[in-house]
Design a protein around this motif. Structure first.
Motif, mmCIF file in Angstrom:
data_model
loop_
_atom_site.group_PDB
_atom_site.id
_atom_site.type_symbol
_atom_site.label_atom_id
_atom_site.label_comp_id
_atom_site.label_asym_id
_atom_site.label_seq_id
_atom_site.Cartn_x
_atom_site.Cartn_y
_atom_site.Cartn_z
ATOM 1 N N PHE A 38 0.851 -1.186 0.000
ATOM 2 C CA PHE A 38 0.000 0.000 0.000
ATOM 3 C C PHE A 38 0.888 1.238 0.000
ATOM 4 O O PHE A 38 1.611 1.499 0.966
ATOM 5 C CB PHE A 38 -0.900 0.005 1.241
ATOM 6 C CG PHE A 38 -1.968 -1.060 1.222
ATOM 7 C CD1 PHE A 38 -3.235 -0.776 0.734
ATOM 8 C CD2 PHE A 38 -1.705 -2.329 1.697
ATOM 9 C CE1 PHE A 38 -4.224 -1.746 0.714
ATOM 10 C CE2 PHE A 38 -2.688 -3.316 1.693
ATOM 11 C CZ PHE A 38 -3.950 -3.020 1.197
ATOM 12 N N PHE A 39 0.846 2.018 -1.074
ATOM 13 C CA PHE A 39 1.678 3.206 -1.215
ATOM 14 C C PHE A 39 0.928 4.449 -0.734
ATOM 15 O O PHE A 39 -0.299 4.542 -0.849
ATOM 16 C CB PHE A 39 2.120 3.362 -2.663
ATOM 17 C CG PHE A 39 3.062 2.281 -3.117
ATOM 18 C CD1 PHE A 39 4.434 2.486 -3.089
ATOM 19 C CD2 PHE A 39 2.573 1.043 -3.528
ATOM 20 C CE1 PHE A 39 5.300 1.479 -3.484
ATOM 21 C CE2 PHE A 39 3.434 0.036 -3.922
ATOM 22 C CZ PHE A 39 4.797 0.251 -3.897
ATOM 23 N N GLU A 40 1.690 5.414 -0.198
ATOM 24 C CA GLU A 40 1.088 6.615 0.399
ATOM 25 C C GLU A 40 0.197 7.375 -0.578
ATOM 26 O O GLU A 40 -0.803 7.980 -0.178
ATOM 27 C CB GLU A 40 2.192 7.545 0.908
ATOM 28 C CG GLU A 40 2.902 7.029 2.137
ATOM 29 C CD GLU A 40 4.029 7.937 2.590
ATOM 30 O OE1 GLU A 40 4.447 7.816 3.755
ATOM 31 O OE2 GLU A 40 4.500 8.768 1.779
ATOM 32 N N GLY A 41 0.534 7.342 -1.867
ATOM 33 C CA GLY A 41 -0.243 8.062 -2.866
ATOM 34 C C GLY A 41 -1.534 7.378 -3.271
ATOM 35 O O GLY A 41 -2.295 7.932 -4.073
ATOM 36 N N GLY A 42 -1.779 6.172 -2.752
ATOM 37 C CA GLY A 42 -3.036 5.490 -3.019
ATOM 38 C C GLY A 42 -2.938 4.225 -3.851
ATOM 39 O O GLY A 42 -3.910 3.466 -3.966
ATOM 40 N N GLY A 53 10.659 8.448 -3.385
ATOM 41 C CA GLY A 53 10.713 8.770 -1.975
ATOM 42 C C GLY A 53 9.449 8.469 -1.210
ATOM 43 O O GLY A 53 9.394 8.643 0.018
ATOM 44 N N GLU A 54 8.430 8.001 -1.893
ATOM 45 C CA GLU A 54 7.143 7.713 -1.262
ATOM 46 C C GLU A 54 7.268 6.534 -0.305
ATOM 47 O O GLU A 54 7.998 5.583 -0.553
ATOM 48 C CB GLU A 54 6.125 7.402 -2.362
ATOM 49 C CG GLU A 54 4.683 7.309 -1.903
ATOM 50 C CD GLU A 54 3.731 7.189 -3.086
ATOM 51 O OE1 GLU A 54 2.729 6.475 -2.953
ATOM 52 O OE2 GLU A 54 3.995 7.823 -4.130
ATOM 53 N N GLY A 55 6.536 6.599 0.782
ATOM 54 C CA GLY A 55 6.501 5.483 1.711
ATOM 55 C C GLY A 55 5.452 4.466 1.301
ATOM 56 O O GLY A 55 4.517 4.774 0.558
ATOM 57 N N PHE A 56 5.615 3.249 1.789
ATOM 58 C CA PHE A 56 4.620 2.204 1.543
ATOM 59 C C PHE A 56 4.590 1.248 2.724
ATOM 60 O O PHE A 56 5.505 1.221 3.556
ATOM 61 C CB PHE A 56 4.914 1.445 0.244
ATOM 62 C CG PHE A 56 6.109 0.531 0.318
ATOM 63 C CD1 PHE A 56 5.982 -0.805 0.668
ATOM 64 C CD2 PHE A 56 7.386 1.006 0.037
ATOM 65 C CE1 PHE A 56 7.082 -1.638 0.737
ATOM 66 C CE2 PHE A 56 8.492 0.187 0.103
ATOM 67 C CZ PHE A 56 8.343 -1.149 0.456
ATOM 68 N N GLU A 57 3.522 0.484 2.796
ATOM 69 C CA GLU A 57 3.400 -0.531 3.842
ATOM 70 C C GLU A 57 3.126 -1.877 3.201
ATOM 71 O O GLU A 57 2.193 -2.015 2.400
ATOM 72 C CB GLU A 57 2.270 -0.186 4.806
ATOM 73 C CG GLU A 57 2.103 -1.206 5.936
ATOM 74 C CD GLU A 57 1.001 -0.825 6.899
ATOM 75 O OE1 GLU A 57 1.316 -0.340 8.003
ATOM 76 O OE2 GLU A 57 -0.188 -0.995 6.535
ATOM 77 N N ALA A 58 3.949 -2.856 3.529
ATOM 78 C CA ALA A 58 3.728 -4.226 3.073
ATOM 79 C C ALA A 58 2.869 -4.949 4.100
ATOM 80 O O ALA A 58 3.215 -5.003 5.278
ATOM 81 C CB ALA A 58 5.058 -4.945 2.898
ATOM 82 N N ARG A 59 1.750 -5.470 3.644
ATOM 83 C CA ARG A 59 0.864 -6.243 4.521
ATOM 84 C C ARG A 59 0.967 -7.706 4.115
ATOM 85 O O ARG A 59 0.473 -8.125 3.076
ATOM 86 C CB ARG A 59 -0.569 -5.736 4.417
ATOM 87 C CG ARG A 59 -0.700 -4.279 4.864
ATOM 88 C CD ARG A 59 -2.143 -3.819 4.874
ATOM 89 N NE ARG A 59 -2.211 -2.382 5.160
ATOM 90 C CZ ARG A 59 -3.362 -1.685 5.220
ATOM 91 N NH1 ARG A 59 -4.524 -2.312 5.024
ATOM 92 N NH2 ARG A 59 -3.322 -0.392 5.473
#
Length: 203
Positions: free
Chosen positions: A128-132, A188-194
């Motif tokens: 899930f990337f910060e930009g959507g 440079g965008e953050g993301f979350e791996a689920r």
């Protein structure tokens, strides 16, 4: 009454779901008729992948990775994106005894930092990337001679890399994935791996 499925399920070692954060360290696109990519500042994504990219499309033709189909059979494209990790590329470079291995040389689209043993992330993991944008991992990307050849061409007199790459890059070559929710990813965008719950199936 005894539940025969309950006792069988107890034999499985189930690992709980996890969440890990990371950062986009590089974005790349293959704009020609070759898998080699070039750096870009942002990566627009549709349900077909990267518009105009070598691997874009909702479907693709089967190849050597799908020996159960006649070569050229039209199948779902689960390989829209190639994901790589900086630390794993450094390890490959060290094993090949070269200064570096760049994501562009082996067709990388996203260079993602911050997750240890990145290539070992299991199928069904969602990013899930910060930009959507949301990307779904299909699985690991097996190293091949084509990528090894591309690396060897960067180092004069190192034709040995073409064959050695497949051996030294096992479980380090990154992942292939497809777009679950489109949008644009930026540098440079953050993301979350689920990471989903995991277990090894035993019949």
């Amino acid at each position: 009454m005894q539940d025969p499925f309950a006792s069988k399920r107890e034999e499985f070692d189930v690992h709980s779901a996890q969440k890990i954060k990371g950062t986009v360290a590089g974005l790349f696109k293959a704009q020609g008729k070759d898998f080699i990519t070039a750096a870009v500042d942002e990566l627009p994504l549709t349900f077909e992948g990267i518009p105009g990219d070598f691997h874009a499309g909702a479907t693709r033709k089967s190849g050597g990775r799908e020996p159960w189909y006649p070569r050229g059979t039209l199948i779902r494209n689960e390989r829209q994106l190639s994901l790589l990790a900086p630390d794993e590329l450094r390890t490959i470079a060290r094993r090949l005894d070269v200064p570096e291995v760049r994501p562009e040389w082996i067709g990388g689209n996203l260079l993602l930092d911050g997750i240890d043993c990145f290539t070992m992330l299991p199928p069904r993991t969602l990013l899930f990337f910060e930009g959507g944008v949301t990307i779904k991992i299909d699985g690991d990307n097996g190293p091949c001679r084509l990528s090894g050849r591309s690396i060897s061409q960067q180092f004069e007199g190192r034709q040995d890399i073409e064959n050695n790459f497949s051996r030294v890059a096992q479980q380090l070559r990154g992942l292939v994935a497809w777009v679950e929710k489109p949008g644009t990813i930026k540098m440079g965008e953050g993301f979350e791996a689920r990471i989903p719950p995991q277990w090894i199936y035993r019949a």
